[in-house]
Design a protein around this motif. Structure first.
Motif, short mmCIF file in Angstrom:
data_model
loop_
_atom_site.label_atom_id
_atom_site.label_comp_id
_atom_site.label_asym_id
_atom_site.label_seq_id
_atom_site.Cartn_x
_atom_site.Cartn_y
_atom_site.Cartn_z
N ASP A 113 -80.57 18.36 0.01
CA ASP A 113 -79.87 19.22 -0.92
C ASP A 113 -80.37 18.96 -2.33
OD1 ASP A 113 -78.39 20.25 1.12
OD2 ASP A 113 -76.57 19.11 0.68
N ALA A 114 -80.41 19.98 -3.14
CA ALA A 114 -80.87 19.84 -4.52
C ALA A 114 -79.78 20.32 -5.47
CB ALA A 114 -82.13 20.65 -4.73
N LYS A 115 -79.74 19.72 -6.63
CA LYS A 115 -78.80 20.15 -7.66
C LYS A 115 -79.52 21.13 -8.58
CE LYS A 115 -75.95 16.05 -7.87
NZ LYS A 115 -75.42 14.99 -8.73
#
Length: 107
Positions: free
Chosen positions: A5-7
């Motif tokens: 997951d990436a912000k």
């Protein structure tokens, strides 16, 4: 967050774009329709981004394209808009659509 997951950070600047200088992955802008392409090109030169989404009229797009050398055309989507329904001047056409144009830096 799970692995992979990436912000995403989003920064909204409420100011005169001509007085700012920002680096970002993508710039999304809706300049005033009356701004000519040369001025728009000068303003956008203050911004460092690999991707640009420009919401504009066809006239503005063609004029901007003559004055910029940084970006390559990706694609154009026509947006149907309903305002303004009445022209401010009888010499100006009623705008019924705009273009969302994607550009990317030549790399």
């Amino acid at each position: 967050m799970q692995k992979g997951d990436a912000k995403m950070a989003i920064k909204i600047i409420h100011a005169d774009a001509a007085t700012q200088s920002v680096s970002a992955d993508m710039i999304i802008t809706d300049p005033p329709f009356e701004m000519d392409g040369e001025k728009l090109s000068c303003v956008l030169m203050n911004y460092q981004a690999d991707h640009l989404i420009l919401i504009c009229s066809m006239r503005q797009l063609l004029d901007y394209s003559k004055h910029q050398t940084e970006y390559k055309f990706g694609f154009d989507m026509v947006l149907d808009i309903v305002a303004p329904k009445q022209s401010k001047s009888q010499q100006q056409p009623n705008y019924t659509h705009a273009h969302a144009v994607y550009f990317y830096r030549k790399k």
